[in-house]
Design an enzyme around this catalytic site. Structure first.
Site, PDB file in Angstrom:
ATOM      1  N   TRP A 122       0.821  -1.222   0.000  1.00  0.00           N
ATOM      2  CA  TRP A 122       0.000   0.000   0.000  1.00  0.00           C
ATOM      3  C   TRP A 122       0.844   1.255   0.000  1.00  0.00           C
ATOM      4  CZ3 TRP A 122      -4.995   2.020   0.266  1.00  0.00           C
ATOM      5  CH2 TRP A 122      -5.132   3.301   0.809  1.00  0.00           C
ATOM      6  N   LYS A 123       0.381   2.284  -0.730  1.00  0.00           N
ATOM      7  CA  LYS A 123       0.872   3.642  -0.572  1.00  0.00           C
ATOM      8  C   LYS A 123      -0.303   4.603  -0.600  1.00  0.00           C
ATOM      9  CE  LYS A 123       2.691   6.503  -3.445  1.00  0.00           C
ATOM     10  NZ  LYS A 123       1.631   7.561  -3.411  1.00  0.00           N
ATOM     11  N   ASN A 124      -0.110   5.768   0.060  1.00  0.00           N
ATOM     12  CA  ASN A 124      -1.055   6.862  -0.107  1.00  0.00           C
ATOM     13  C   ASN A 124      -0.295   8.175  -0.239  1.00  0.00           C
ATOM     14  OD1 ASN A 124      -0.958   6.010   2.835  1.00  0.00           O
ATOM     15  ND2 ASN A 124      -2.101   7.903   3.150  1.00  0.00           N
ATOM     16  N   ASP A 125      -0.389   9.080   0.697  1.00  0.00           N
ATOM     17  CA  ASP A 125       0.047  10.457   0.483  1.00  0.00           C
ATOM     18  C   ASP A 125       1.495  10.594   0.007  1.00  0.00           C
ATOM     19  OD1 ASP A 125      -2.404  10.839   1.611  1.00  0.00           O
ATOM     20  OD2 ASP A 125      -1.700  12.023   3.318  1.00  0.00           O
ATOM     21  N   ARG A 151      -2.703  18.381  11.512  1.00  0.00           N
ATOM     22  CA  ARG A 151      -1.742  17.501  10.838  1.00  0.00           C
ATOM     23  C   ARG A 151      -1.217  18.091   9.530  1.00  0.00           C
ATOM     24  NH1 ARG A 151      -6.720  14.754  10.528  1.00  0.00           N
ATOM     25  NH2 ARG A 151      -7.668  14.630   8.453  1.00  0.00           N
ATOM     26  N   ASP A 152      -0.358  17.284   8.889  1.00  0.00           N
ATOM     27  CA  ASP A 152       0.179  17.541   7.543  1.00  0.00           C
ATOM     28  C   ASP A 152       0.960  18.854   7.461  1.00  0.00           C
ATOM     29  OD1 ASP A 152      -1.378  15.294   7.067  1.00  0.00           O
ATOM     30  OD2 ASP A 152      -2.950  16.375   5.990  1.00  0.00           O
TER      31      ASP A 152
END
Length: 531
Positions: free
Chosen positions: A70-73, A195-196
């Protein structure tokens, strides 16, 4: 959104998300193998082997994809020693139903072909939990005390569910990181969404500046040393859903003027707007950002360009070029993150859309970002088909079949006697029942990408307005095994879509309904790249 994704999107990365896919994962298990990556402390100038990715049936040919699981951001790439270092959120335990994300790294010189370099920040490295999104900066002045040119990562972690920003540092050029203590450098003031962080060096004022996502607002902070932050302001939008993955940068426009751009991943679906990367041009004084216009522009009008980041271009000397940036977005969305057959065919879930070159342009008294596929794509062309001007009344099938290509043309019609609909059926099955339709519906009038006729995560057609009286519209279409991207005009408008055509759905049909149109200078470049 009705419910904050602060909890739900993280739950999707734990067992609850994977259990729902038991059937697909059971099919995928025989192919699940670890990537043959360089160890975290390996020299990047040593020979590096592309990661082993197992049998490939649906993995993209020239778009970035995670080696396994899996990958996301995406995280904003940084430039070190002639290479761009790209980090992204990675879950090595996804297929087994495990949760949490680490930061995995890949390097590139042309933004098309990437080398996997393994995990740089392992998940659950300390008691603060796994690492979520954040950013990296190169501390040229040793403001944080870890040495000149140390790579500093500001990362969201959430011990006991309380999101805060933590500092990690690297003294080996970004290959591996250590925590800069266990306490947050930006503690949570008592809010759910916090966040982020995105940090830049504010050269005009000689300080660090952070934009932090805080629900329906972006918090602004300054620091002299990356370890102690002072809140100085905020940017509030209550009509774009939950704001995530913010961005701030300055660019020089095509008329030579300099402008600031504030961006964020946003969800405007409740207002009939995209849920991608929203941005505003405007003025920034180190404390506040004043937008030129209240309504945002969007870097993408499709359904799958989320968590996007931008990063500066560096010339051959290593200096930043203020006229050119690049953008990179996750090819997925939180409404349907697990809806992909690649779990069964290739034992992974995680692609990006093509890296874009973006420039700031002036039009009609205002400024906008214009996107084009990164120029490095030209180095991966394996075959070119120059078809010239193709006049179509009704339909015409092309004698070209490919799963991965870059198609350009200008649609031309008579404004006095226009057809109702002009476009292309891409990813077309031999019988025609499955395809992706892309083109211009002149009676709308709008440009569109319709993925409903093929296998896709959740259906849908994206639309953007056009002027049928112009009599022409330039299109550039990137097609790969799991995506279709349409660049309209100068690239101010882009439609990016995740699609899943079956093997063999590689045909192309042109159509002009209720009239005649010319597909002018129709060119198809077949692409082959190692990503």
């Amino acid at each position: 959104m009705k419910d904050s994704p602060a909890v739900s999107r993280r739950a999707l990365l734990t067992g609850s998300g994977a259990v729902a896919l038991t059937g697909s994962l059971a099919l995928a298990t025989p192919f699940a193998q670890s990537a043959a990556a360089a160890p975290p402390n390996a020299r990047d100038n040593a020979p590096a082997k592309p990661p082993y990715k197992g049998p490939t049936r649906m993995r993209p040919t020239y778009h970035f994809s995670v080696p396994d699981n899996w990958k996301n951001d995406p995280q904003r790439p940084i430039y070190i020693d002639g290479e761009y270092h790209y980090y992204y959120l990675y879950n090595a335990d996804y297929l087994q139903g495990g949760g949490g994300t680490s930061w995995r790294r890949a390097t590139t010189t042309d933004h098309v072909s990437f080398r996997d370099r393994g995990v740089a920040i392992p998940k659950f490295s300390n008691d603060n939990g796994d690492c979520w999104s954040g950013c990296l900066v190169i501390d040229e002045r040793n403001t944080a005390g870890y040495g000149e040119n140390a790579v500093i990562a500001l990362v969201t972690q959430a011990p006991q569910g309380r999101q805060a920003q933590y500092l990690w540092y690297s003294t080996d050029r970004g290959r591996s990181f250590k925590p800069g203590g266990t306490a947050p450098v930006l503690p949570n003031p008592g809010v759910q969404d916090f966040r982020d962080p995105k940090v830049i060096w504010d050269a005009d004022r000689g300080q660090w500046f952070m934009v932090n996502a805080e629900g329906q607002k972006l918090g602004f902070y300054t620091s002299a040393n990356l370890r102690s932050w002072r809140r100085v302001g905020e940017f509030v939008r209550t009509d774009l859903g939950l704001l995530e993955c913010p961005d701030l940068f300055r660019m020089t426009a095509d008329d030579g003027t300099s402008h600031w751009v504030l961006g964020t991943s946003a969800n405007g679906k409740g207002r009939g707007l995209p849920a991608t990367y929203a941005y505003w041009t405007g003025a920034f004084n180190g404390i506040t950002f004043t937008p030129d216009h209240a309504e945002p522009e969007w870097l993408d009008y499709g359904y799958d360009f989320y968590g996007a980041v931008t990063y500066p271009h560096h010339d051959s000397s290593g200096a930043e070029d203020a006229t050119l940036r690049r953008a990179l977005g996750w090819a997925n969305f939180w409404d349907y993150p697990h809806n992909t057959p690649t779990l069964a065919t290739d034992a992974y879930n995680g692609d990006d859309m093509i890296v874009r070159d973006i420039r700031l342009k002036k039009a009609g008294g205002s400024y906008h970002l214009a996107s084009t596929p990164t120029t490095g794509l030209a180095n991966h062309i394996k075959r070119t088909h120059h078809l010239g001007d193709v006049k179509v009344t009704g339909t015409q099938d092309l004698d070209i079949s490919s799963p991965a290509y870059d198609l350009t043309c200008e649609l031309v019609w008579d404004p006095a006697a226009p057809p109702s609909n002009i476009g292309l059926e891409l990813c077309r099955a031999s019988g025609g029942g499955r395809h992706v339709a892309a083109g211009a519906f002149l009676r709308g009038p709008f440009a569109y990408v319709n993925r409903r006729p093929t296998i896709n995560p959740t259906g849908g057609e994206s639309q953007t307005p056009i002027d049928p009286s112009a009599g022409r519209l330039t299109l550039r279409l990137l097609v790969d095994r799991t995506s279709v991207e349409m660049f309209v005009g100068d690239g101010r408008v882009v439609h990016s879509h995740r699609v899943f055509p079956l093997e063999g759905d590689n045909n192309i049909r042109l159509y002009a309904n209720d009239g005649t149109a010319t597909f002018s200078d129709l060119t198809i470049n077949e692409i082959n790249a190692t990503t």
